[in-house]
Design a protein around this motif. Structure first.
Motif, PDB file in Angstrom:
ATOM      1  N   LEU A  79     -15.188 -19.577  12.047  1.00 58.59           N
ATOM      2  CA  LEU A  79     -14.121 -19.490  13.126  1.00 58.59           C
ATOM      3  C   LEU A  79     -14.773 -18.456  14.030  1.00 58.59           C
ATOM      4  O   LEU A  79     -14.505 -18.575  15.346  1.00 58.59           O
ATOM      5  CB  LEU A  79     -12.883 -18.671  12.502  1.00 58.59           C
ATOM      6  CG  LEU A  79     -12.245 -19.480  11.563  1.00 58.59           C
ATOM      7  CD1 LEU A  79     -11.010 -18.729  10.909  1.00 58.59           C
ATOM      8  CD2 LEU A  79     -11.525 -20.927  12.059  1.00 58.59           C
ATOM      9  N   PHE A  80     -15.491 -17.522  13.714  1.00 54.39           N
ATOM     10  CA  PHE A  80     -15.997 -16.597  14.765  1.00 54.39           C
ATOM     11  C   PHE A  80     -17.200 -17.214  15.872  1.00 54.39           C
ATOM     12  O   PHE A  80     -17.275 -16.957  16.786  1.00 54.39           O
ATOM     13  CB  PHE A  80     -16.622 -15.387  13.947  1.00 54.39           C
ATOM     14  CG  PHE A  80     -17.133 -14.093  14.815  1.00 54.39           C
ATOM     15  CD1 PHE A  80     -16.334 -13.570  15.756  1.00 54.39           C
ATOM     16  CD2 PHE A  80     -18.519 -13.839  14.907  1.00 54.39           C
ATOM     17  CE1 PHE A  80     -16.685 -12.636  16.521  1.00 54.39           C
ATOM     18  CE2 PHE A  80     -19.145 -12.763  15.637  1.00 54.39           C
ATOM     19  CZ  PHE A  80     -17.939 -12.196  16.606  1.00 54.39           C
ATOM     20  N   SER A  81     -17.878 -18.175  15.157  1.00 51.58           N
ATOM     21  CA  SER A  81     -18.838 -18.832  15.824  1.00 51.58           C
ATOM     22  C   SER A  81     -18.226 -19.665  17.003  1.00 51.58           C
ATOM     23  O   SER A  81     -18.663 -19.684  17.999  1.00 51.58           O
ATOM     24  CB  SER A  81     -19.569 -19.836  14.879  1.00 51.58           C
ATOM     25  OG  SER A  81     -20.603 -20.811  15.512  1.00 51.58           O
ATOM     26  N   LEU A 108     -19.182 -18.692  20.763  1.00 51.62           N
ATOM     27  CA  LEU A 108     -19.879 -19.789  21.638  1.00 51.62           C
ATOM     28  C   LEU A 108     -19.030 -20.023  22.866  1.00 51.62           C
ATOM     29  O   LEU A 108     -19.818 -20.497  23.974  1.00 51.62           O
ATOM     30  CB  LEU A 108     -20.300 -20.998  20.816  1.00 51.62           C
ATOM     31  CG  LEU A 108     -21.321 -20.925  19.661  1.00 51.62           C
ATOM     32  CD1 LEU A 108     -20.967 -22.244  18.819  1.00 51.62           C
ATOM     33  CD2 LEU A 108     -22.599 -20.710  20.243  1.00 51.62           C
ATOM     34  N   GLU A 109     -17.828 -20.111  22.901  1.00 56.04           N
ATOM     35  CA  GLU A 109     -16.693 -20.178  24.004  1.00 56.04           C
ATOM     36  C   GLU A 109     -16.801 -18.988  24.835  1.00 56.04           C
ATOM     37  O   GLU A 109     -16.046 -19.543  26.013  1.00 56.04           O
ATOM     38  CB  GLU A 109     -15.669 -21.010  23.719  1.00 56.04           C
ATOM     39  CG  GLU A 109     -15.918 -22.438  22.866  1.00 56.04           C
ATOM     40  CD  GLU A 109     -16.780 -23.358  23.698  1.00 56.04           C
ATOM     41  OE1 GLU A 109     -16.461 -23.498  25.158  1.00 56.04           O
ATOM     42  OE2 GLU A 109     -17.458 -24.079  23.307  1.00 56.04           O
ATOM     43  N   HIS A 110     -17.228 -18.067  24.623  1.00 56.19           N
ATOM     44  CA  HIS A 110     -16.999 -16.698  25.144  1.00 56.19           C
ATOM     45  C   HIS A 110     -17.612 -16.596  26.570  1.00 56.19           C
ATOM     46  O   HIS A 110     -18.936 -16.723  26.472  1.00 56.19           O
ATOM     47  CB  HIS A 110     -17.212 -15.566  24.267  1.00 56.19           C
ATOM     48  CG  HIS A 110     -16.311 -14.283  24.941  1.00 56.19           C
ATOM     49  ND1 HIS A 110     -16.625 -13.824  25.965  1.00 56.19           N
ATOM     50  CD2 HIS A 110     -15.431 -13.418  24.337  1.00 56.19           C
ATOM     51  CE1 HIS A 110     -16.068 -12.525  26.084  1.00 56.19           C
ATOM     52  NE2 HIS A 110     -15.034 -12.513  25.193  1.00 56.19           N
ATOM     53  N   THR A 117     -26.177 -15.957  20.657  1.00 55.91           N
ATOM     54  CA  THR A 117     -27.152 -16.662  19.463  1.00 55.91           C
ATOM     55  C   THR A 117     -28.181 -15.395  19.117  1.00 55.91           C
ATOM     56  O   THR A 117     -28.183 -15.186  17.901  1.00 55.91           O
ATOM     57  CB  THR A 117     -27.903 -17.812  19.790  1.00 55.91           C
ATOM     58  OG1 THR A 117     -27.100 -19.053  19.993  1.00 55.91           O
ATOM     59  CG2 THR A 117     -28.784 -18.349  18.828  1.00 55.91           C
ATOM     60  N   TRP A 118     -28.738 -14.823  20.109  1.00 54.73           N
ATOM     61  CA  TRP A 118     -29.728 -13.729  19.952  1.00 54.73           C
ATOM     62  C   TRP A 118     -29.082 -12.379  19.330  1.00 54.73           C
ATOM     63  O   TRP A 118     -29.584 -11.713  18.435  1.00 54.73           O
ATOM     64  CB  TRP A 118     -30.733 -13.688  20.909  1.00 54.73           C
ATOM     65  CG  TRP A 118     -30.341 -12.956  22.176  1.00 54.73           C
ATOM     66  CD1 TRP A 118     -29.850 -13.134  23.329  1.00 54.73           C
ATOM     67  CD2 TRP A 118     -30.030 -11.454  22.340  1.00 54.73           C
ATOM     68  NE1 TRP A 118     -29.630 -12.114  24.248  1.00 54.73           N
ATOM     69  CE2 TRP A 118     -29.644 -11.071  23.589  1.00 54.73           C
ATOM     70  CE3 TRP A 118     -30.287 -10.307  21.477  1.00 54.73           C
ATOM     71  CZ2 TRP A 118     -29.629 -10.034  24.104  1.00 54.73           C
ATOM     72  CZ3 TRP A 118     -29.873  -8.985  21.867  1.00 54.73           C
ATOM     73  CH2 TRP A 118     -29.677  -8.802  23.248  1.00 54.73           C
TER      74      TRP A 118
END
Length: 202
Positions: A85-87, A91-93, A102-103
């Motif tokens: 869910l956090f991913s 990713l859309e932030h 990612t880093w």
């Protein structure tokens, strides 16, 4: 942006110069893919994510200081739900973007793993689960990130290459657990994640 996009306008020339007449990607597109920094960085990201993910999952018995093994393994598995869910959120932030999120996730996971030997034994499972949470979040995200890095004509081959690197990481993880102490193996996992973070940010 992705790599090797400029080859899309030169298909006819590339077919006559070694790309073949089947309509497939020209060889020059594959050559550029294999010599691109982005490709090697992405391969490292997949290798490191798989190494740390499977390494911490398999180390549940080693890291279950002060709590039952079943509880440690259950927490390790359950952390994957909020990680997924956090991913999707990071990713859309818009303020983060694919690369930065990612880093940062790799860096946070790496710090948790590297610093684990410094924690009291009772806090070791917490640090390990946090490390797995961040790496799992990143692992989920690089499936999306990788499809955007590579152009359409080489995307299938590139993702296959990255997936192969992840399989190598999954193979190395149990070997590292069998041959190294807990402190050393967590330093290996953390160092791999931090190296991947540097490669992604660079």
């Amino acid at each position: 942006g992705g790599i090797v996009h400029r080859h899309t306008n030169n298909n006819n020339n590339n077919k006559s110069s070694g790309g073949g007449g089947s309509g497939g990607p020209p060889r020059s597109a594959y050559r550029q893919m294999l010599t691109s920094h982005q490709t090697w960085a992405m391969m490292l990201l997949w290798f490191s994510a798989s190494l740390v993910y499977y390494g911490i999952s398999l180390a549940a018995s080693v890291l279950s200081h002060g709590i039952p093994l079943v509880a440690s393994a259950s927490l390790s598995a359950l952390c994957e739900v909020p990680a997924a869910l956090f991913s999707s959120y990071v990713l859309e932030h818009r303020s983060l973007g694919r690369r930065r999120s990612t880093w940062m996730l790799y860096a946070l996971g790496g710090v948790c793993c590297v610093s684990l030997p410094l924690f009291p034994s009772a806090a070791a499972p917490v640090a390990a689960i946090l490390g797995k949470f961040f790496i799992t979040t990143a692992f989920d995200g690089i499936y999306v990130y990788a499809t955007e890095v590579f152009s359409t004509e080489v995307r299938g081959a590139a993702l296959g290459l990255c997936s192969s690197c992840a399989r190598v990481g999954a193979i190395v993880a149990p070997q590292a657990l069998a041959g190294l102490s807990t402190a050393r193996v967590m330093q290996l996992f953390g160092g791999s994640a931090l190296l991947a973070a540097v490669a992604c940010a660079g």
